[in-house]
Write a protein that holds these residues in place. Structure first.
Motif, PDB file in Angstrom:
ATOM      1  N   ILE A  89       0.836  -1.200   0.000  1.00  0.00           N
ATOM      2  CA  ILE A  89       0.000   0.000   0.000  1.00  0.00           C
ATOM      3  C   ILE A  89       0.874   1.255   0.000  1.00  0.00           C
ATOM      4  CG2 ILE A  89      -0.282   0.235   2.517  1.00  0.00           C
ATOM      5  CD1 ILE A  89      -2.924   0.798  -0.266  1.00  0.00           C
ATOM      6  N   ALA A  90       2.044   1.187   0.625  1.00  0.00           N
ATOM      7  CA  ALA A  90       2.959   2.332   0.593  1.00  0.00           C
ATOM      8  C   ALA A  90       3.501   2.553  -0.809  1.00  0.00           C
ATOM      9  CB  ALA A  90       4.106   2.122   1.582  1.00  0.00           C
ATOM     10  N   MET A  91       3.780   1.472  -1.545  1.00  0.00           N
ATOM     11  CA  MET A  91       4.215   1.618  -2.930  1.00  0.00           C
ATOM     12  C   MET A  91       3.116   2.260  -3.765  1.00  0.00           C
ATOM     13  SD  MET A  91       7.365   0.547  -3.508  1.00  0.00           S
ATOM     14  CE  MET A  91       7.438   0.099  -5.242  1.00  0.00           C
ATOM     15  N   TYR A  92       1.875   1.879  -3.514  1.00  0.00           N
ATOM     16  CA  TYR A  92       0.758   2.469  -4.254  1.00  0.00           C
ATOM     17  C   TYR A  92       0.644   3.963  -3.957  1.00  0.00           C
ATOM     18  CZ  TYR A  92      -3.966   3.565  -5.755  1.00  0.00           C
ATOM     19  OH  TYR A  92      -5.051   4.155  -6.360  1.00  0.00           O
ATOM     20  N   GLN A  93       0.822   4.325  -2.686  1.00  0.00           N
ATOM     21  CA  GLN A  93       0.701   5.724  -2.308  1.00  0.00           C
ATOM     22  C   GLN A  93       1.826   6.577  -2.894  1.00  0.00           C
ATOM     23  OE1 GLN A  93       0.285   4.620   1.998  1.00  0.00           O
ATOM     24  NE2 GLN A  93      -1.209   6.293   1.985  1.00  0.00           N
TER      25      GLN A  93
END
Length: 579
Positions: A250-254
């Motif tokens: 999810i951090a990569m997506y953000q």
């Protein structure tokens, strides 16, 4: 060196000008400006140190001790760490840089001299983070377990977050998109007004590379999904690897929403083609983790699941290991916070707060009364599941038997608690609408609930500060203050170390049996030897240098290390940020 820079800033009240009487941290073994030496002062002031300026000062000082005592510029590493704990150290240091730059931005920079001192302090720490990029043994980590790879992802994403924030706050107009394409020097100079921004794409590329490597661990043949821990061992699907996968994804997506993948790659992983891969990976991973039932009756995450190989054709997660570690309660918090930010589903926040409250309760702390359940006494307080006396604790702390792995666990928990409880802001993409009334309700409830944890966090801060030695180094067992003797073993620490279906492999290694398999895994360990400053006198051993008192409970086992120091730093930062 870093302690001298901090002394200059703190003595002038430059870091947080709204806080009066910030004074210099002591230089170990040298003169002290405005304070008595730590070795004679710690015990008397620990109970009051978790207030305002002193907490911020203690956090800055913990950072200085960490870097001056354990970071070696010759090779750009914390050489007494192992690969994955070094990645955790870099993560926490990058997080502390975010705290530093926010502290600076809260006031007018003032004179040019003031600003130069502030920027010099931050740039000095940041330069060490950049140096650690080259000191990190990326080739070795690429051949380790999937959780090791994912610690690297989180670490460099934390660094990119600091870079973006520092640029936005102090160098408006800085920035460019990476898109993983080569950047011409001339273009970089034109688009970046802060020299540190030039490293953002480098950090991002490493995060992407290690996320790709770790993605091989996602498996749908066993347990209908989930990340496998280690490709060289009998299949084991544990909490930490799956929590890391969720939080990193999810951090990569953000951070990289425009990243692109081949459709066949996403399809091969079983992720929905209609969704961006990072988001789909995080959502699917979280759904699997919830569905597999990885929490015990206290609401705490246990360690993981084996697949019973004695059953022909069995593919189910049906042998649960009940061991509880502190870091398994922390990493998922970053994933829950990120998933809420992206989806707007309040259930992620609710489940995160439920977990935090379960942790606090299992340390023996009454949130309603803001006090320990068991009144302090002369002896060892009873074990409550993940601590005692209201202080977070791993099962190896009281007996002094923690491995190098376990010494990093509590700091990891508090780093991710900080991320979860950060003030929330609406993230609105094109075409989205926000119900501001509902958003304000969620914002207020989240902030109020996080503030309710402050008493418990402060209680842990008080205990941790008591463990510092004369050089300012934190110990492992934050609840040791009530003990007058370091003589305590697993036989009398009030913990059932032989509980059924529990294997403390993070401290003792995996057994060679039909459940764990024939290949044995041992927790990482290193001789804690660091070069002296200037490398003139060769290595010095800090294990027994930590305390001259043989009765010091934190002078047993591995003693005070880079991992215990970063734990203290993460805890102090959590208290400052939550307040």
């Amino acid at each position: 060196m870093l302690r001298r820079l901090l002394a200059g800033c703190l003595a002038g009240g430059l870091l947080v000008q709204s806080v009066a009487a910030l004074t210099c941290p002591p230089d170990v073994g040298g003169p002290v400006v405005g304070r008595t030496p730590v070795s004679t002062e710690l015990s008397g002031r620990a109970a009051a140190a978790a207030n305002g300026a002193e907490v911020l000062e203690d956090a800055f000082y913990a950072l200085a001790v960490l870097q001056d005592s354990y970071f070696v510029a010759v090779n750009g590493t914390w050489p007494s760490s192992i690969d994955w704990t070094g990645a955790v150290v870099e993560t926490v240091v990058s997080g502390m840089l975010t705290t530093l730059t926010r502290s600076l931005s809260s006031n007018n920079p003032g004179s040019d001299v003031d600003w130069k001192q502030k920027e010099n302090l931050i740039s000095s720490v940041y330069a060490q983070v950049v140096h650690s990029f080259f000191g990190q043994d990326a080739l070795a980590i690429a051949n380790q377990a999937y959780d090791d790879m994912l610690w690297v992802v989180l670490g460099w994403l934390e660094a990119t977050s600091f870079v973006r924030l520092h640029s936005e706050l102090h160098y408006p107009g800085t920035g460019h998109d990476c898109n993983h394409l080569p950047i011409q020097l001339g273009q970089a100079m034109q688009t970046s007004s802060w020299q540190g921004y030039s490293w953002l794409c480098t950090f991002a590329d490493r995060a992407r590379a290690f996320w790709d490597l770790a993605s091989v661990g996602w498996d749908t043949k066993l347990c209908h999904g989930g990340m496998t821990w280690n490709p060289r061992l009998t299949p084991y699907k544990n909490a930490i690897t799956n929590e890391l996968w969720i939080s990193a994804s999810i951090a990569m997506y953000q951070h990289f929403p425009n990243d692109t993948f081949e459709p066949s790659w996403a399809a091969a992983k079983g992720f929905a083609a209609k969704d961006p891969v990072y988001l789909a990976a995080a959502v699917e991973g979280y759904s699997w983790l919830k569905g597999v039932n990885m929490t015990n009756q206290q609401g705490l995450y246990v360690d993981g699941y084996h697949i019973d190989g004695t059953k022909p054709g069995n593919v189910e997660c049906d042998q649960r290991d009940e061991t509880v570690y502190t870091y398994n309660q922390g990493v998922i918090l970053t994933g829950q916070r990120g998933l809420w930010s992206v989806t707007g589903s309040a259930s992620y926040l609710e489940e995160g707060h439920r977990l935090i409250k379960s942790v606090i309760n299992a340390t023996g702390w009454d949130l309603g009364k803001n006090t320990p359940v068991d009144p302090p006494g002369g002896g060892l307080q009873p074990w409550r599941g993940i601590g005692r006396g209201g202080i977070l604790e791993d099962q190896c702390d009281a007996s002094g038997t923690c491995s190098q792995d376990a010494q990093a666990f509590k700091g990891i928990f508090f780093h991710h608690l900080t991320a979860f409880c950060a003030p929330i802001e609406p993230i609105v993409d094109d075409g989205m609408t926000v119900n501001m009334q509902k958003y304000r309700n969620v914002e207020a409830t989240h902030a109020q609930t996080c503030r309710a944890y402050l008493g418990w966090v402060k209680h842990n801060v008080d205990g941790a500060l008591e463990t510092r030695d004369g050089a300012g180094r934190f110990g492992m067992w934050w609840g040791a203050g009530a003990r007058t003797s370091g003589v305590l073993t697993e036989r009398d620490d009030d913990i059932s170390h032989m509980a059924p279906k529990s294997t403390d492999y993070r401290n003792k290694g995996t057994p060679q049996d039909k459940i764990w398999g024939e290949n044995k895994w041992e927790p990482g360990s290193k001789t804690v030897k660091l070069p002296c400053h200037g490398l003139a006198n060769g290595p010095r051993d800090l294990r027994r240098e930590a305390s001259a008192d043989p009765a010091d409970p934190n002078n047993r086992g591995r003693g005070r290390t880079v991992e215990t120091q970063v734990g203290g730093l993460a805890l102090l930062r959590a208290y400052w940020e939550l307040s």
